[in-house]
Design a protein around this motif. Sequence first.
Motif, PDB file in Angstrom:
ATOM      1  N   TYR A  82       0.703  -1.099  -0.133  1.00 29.42           N
ATOM      2  CA  TYR A  82      -0.126  -0.021  -0.040  1.00 29.42           C
ATOM      3  C   TYR A  82       0.868   1.279   0.103  1.00 29.42           C
ATOM      4  O   TYR A  82       0.555   2.203  -0.852  1.00 29.42           O
ATOM      5  CB  TYR A  82      -0.918   0.044   1.245  1.00 29.42           C
ATOM      6  N   TYR A  87       0.561   4.594  -6.412  1.00 23.69           N
ATOM      7  CA  TYR A  87      -0.511   4.824  -7.572  1.00 23.69           C
ATOM      8  C   TYR A  87      -1.016   3.581  -8.138  1.00 23.69           C
ATOM      9  O   TYR A  87      -1.575   3.696  -9.145  1.00 23.69           O
ATOM     10  CB  TYR A  87       0.463   5.638  -8.664  1.00 23.69           C
ATOM     11  N   LYS A  88      -0.837   2.403  -7.417  1.00 23.16           N
ATOM     12  CA  LYS A  88      -1.504   0.923  -8.030  1.00 23.16           C
ATOM     13  C   LYS A  88      -2.725   1.086  -7.337  1.00 23.16           C
ATOM     14  O   LYS A  88      -2.925   1.476  -6.289  1.00 23.16           O
ATOM     15  CB  LYS A  88      -0.541   0.051  -7.461  1.00 23.16           C
ATOM     16  N   ASN A  89      -3.744   0.575  -8.352  1.00 23.40           N
ATOM     17  CA  ASN A  89      -5.168   0.531  -7.963  1.00 23.40           C
ATOM     18  C   ASN A  89      -5.103  -0.970  -7.027  1.00 23.40           C
ATOM     19  O   ASN A  89      -4.241  -1.796  -6.970  1.00 23.40           O
ATOM     20  CB  ASN A  89      -6.163   0.676  -8.864  1.00 23.40           C
ATOM     21  N   GLU A  90      -6.423  -1.044  -6.523  1.00 20.81           N
ATOM     22  CA  GLU A  90      -6.326  -2.236  -5.583  1.00 20.81           C
ATOM     23  C   GLU A  90      -6.292  -3.657  -6.560  1.00 20.81           C
ATOM     24  O   GLU A  90      -5.788  -4.570  -5.794  1.00 20.81           O
ATOM     25  CB  GLU A  90      -7.664  -2.032  -4.905  1.00 20.81           C
ATOM     26  N   LEU A  93      -2.531  -4.056  -6.854  1.00 23.89           N
ATOM     27  CA  LEU A  93      -1.817  -4.416  -5.776  1.00 23.89           C
ATOM     28  C   LEU A  93      -2.329  -5.955  -5.248  1.00 23.89           C
ATOM     29  O   LEU A  93      -1.484  -6.840  -4.673  1.00 23.89           O
ATOM     30  CB  LEU A  93      -2.534  -3.556  -4.314  1.00 23.89           C
TER      31      LEU A  93
ATOM     32  N   SER B  52     -16.176   4.754  -5.708  1.00 23.33           N
ATOM     33  CA  SER B  52     -15.505   4.768  -7.010  1.00 23.33           C
ATOM     34  C   SER B  52     -16.403   5.401  -7.902  1.00 23.33           C
ATOM     35  O   SER B  52     -15.857   6.036  -8.832  1.00 23.33           O
ATOM     36  CB  SER B  52     -15.072   3.312  -7.321  1.00 23.33           C
ATOM     37  N   VAL B  58      -7.353   6.648  -8.722  1.00 28.27           N
ATOM     38  CA  VAL B  58      -6.512   5.902  -7.652  1.00 28.27           C
ATOM     39  C   VAL B  58      -6.304   6.650  -6.391  1.00 28.27           C
ATOM     40  O   VAL B  58      -5.664   7.727  -6.684  1.00 28.27           O
ATOM     41  CB  VAL B  58      -5.529   5.056  -8.283  1.00 28.27           C
ATOM     42  N   GLU B  63     -11.201   2.230  -2.683  1.00 29.31           N
ATOM     43  CA  GLU B  63     -11.009   1.021  -3.229  1.00 29.31           C
ATOM     44  C   GLU B  63      -9.532   0.450  -2.695  1.00 29.31           C
ATOM     45  O   GLU B  63      -9.555  -0.577  -2.215  1.00 29.31           O
ATOM     46  CB  GLU B  63     -10.947   0.689  -4.648  1.00 29.31           C
ATOM     47  N   ARG B  64      -8.585   1.313  -2.618  1.00 29.65           N
ATOM     48  CA  ARG B  64      -7.411   0.832  -1.943  1.00 29.65           C
ATOM     49  C   ARG B  64      -7.579   0.511  -0.428  1.00 29.65           C
ATOM     50  O   ARG B  64      -6.904  -0.215   0.029  1.00 29.65           O
ATOM     51  CB  ARG B  64      -6.156   1.909  -2.271  1.00 29.65           C
ATOM     52  N   LEU B  65      -8.285   1.594   0.377  1.00 22.93           N
ATOM     53  CA  LEU B  65      -8.281   1.437   1.765  1.00 22.93           C
ATOM     54  C   LEU B  65      -9.121   0.291   1.962  1.00 22.93           C
ATOM     55  O   LEU B  65      -8.893  -0.434   3.080  1.00 22.93           O
ATOM     56  CB  LEU B  65      -9.085   2.800   2.198  1.00 22.93           C
TER      57      LEU B  65
END
Lengths: 249, 249
Positions: A82, A87-90, A93, B52, B58, B63-65
Amino acid sequence: MHFIQTLHLIILSWYSLFSKNTKEKEFFKSLKQLLGFAPKNLELYHIATTHSSTNHDVGFNNERLELLGDSVFSIIITDFLYHKYPYKNEGELTEVRAKLVSRSMLNNLSIKLGLPALVHANLNASVLKSSSTPGNTLEALVGAIYLDRGIKKACRFIEQKILRVLVDLEVIEQTITNFKSIIINHAQKNRESIEFRVMKEDDEGIRKIFEIALFLQGQQIGSGSGPSKKKAEQAAAHEACLYLSLVEV
Amino acid sequence: MHFIQTLHLIILSWYSLFSKNTKEKEFFKSLKQLLGFAPKNLELYHIATTHSSTNHDVGFNNERLELLGDSVFSIIITDFLYHKYPYKNEGELTEVRAKLVSRSMLNNLSIKLGLPALVHANLNASVLKSSSTPGNTLEALVGAIYLDRGIKKACRFIEQKILRVLVDLEVIEQTITNFKSIIINHAQKNRESIEFRVMKEDDEGIRKIFEIALFLQGQQIGSGSGPSKKKAEQAAAHEACLYLSLVEV
């Protein structure tokens, strides 16, 4: 005769105590070297290195610790990725994480750390190395560190002993198959025209859905759908790569 | 005229600042009540509550969280169950955990916590509640707490606001279908003989494999295999329950 028997017993129990202490000291020493810090509750590490083939009792083999360690591994790796890739999306990742915690990667890491040498199992050595036991033991070890010394030490172990020395993230990223690159390279090499065409863009409902078709020299050889153009293109490119036998099923 | 325009602009910017401050104060207040402690970095909670559909960039939607929060949730729940059930094996713990972190459970919990009211989404309210958005937002919120206040506060939130008040573990345990109990009850009720017979016990290779057949009144109505007798019996009982239509597919 009675005196000799008693002396024999005393010598035996001394020897047993001495030998047990020596074994414990050796175990402690091996662990300290492996972990990079001193373990406190050795019992946890004995359980972490005890395969269920040796002891079937719940809590006395490493299966419960393996479950716990799997979660500890997951949060530490996810947190690391993370922050490393803002800058990577989920989805991206998740792909890198999946490679890092795959069965083969965990087995490999465990063997590189020399963990199988500490495992008590009722299996022969070659079966032990070729099975998923090394990876499971690594997870159980991480579970033991977490219970013994807390999440910070578990994090330090994973970062210092694994991520910084045993893992090459660039190589891992490269192994995540990029079907779009493969098909574009193929087209450029053969001087063929290539086009990704959006066939449908469904904006209704909860999420967008894109449907994309891939045309090579005007002929449709793949199609795919996904919640983003990027994902739909990958799916279409994957189908096209399979159609042209550029990748294996 | 120039003076009036300047005054107008000053009043407008004051109003905008005042209104923004009021909204932020309200957001802070709602969060504090929801979490049980004061959030520090409000920006993280804004991201956690941004779907989103509102912001595709991003790092500026949740979505990352959500990915991070999913791992935080998993370690906290696993740790909790590991200590609560010292005699459950890893399979039983996995089953309870799967129920606790299932999509429907997370959606349910999020709605009970009143989280959907804080979500910014470009969806209508009914779609918002019926989709997986509430559960995903809860995961993202846990991710935000973890980054803002650390794992201990995330743990406190999950234990105090969810596990102790919104979840009934006894009910969850009961919903984990025990096919063996169902088939034994059926046999006893109908005064029929029932027998679980070990047909094969494969000790070769890495793990033991048991094959067990289930006989009702001497007729085989189910069979199953697994790494332990218990698991093979469950599999055989499941097949028998399906055969007798005691459970749905």
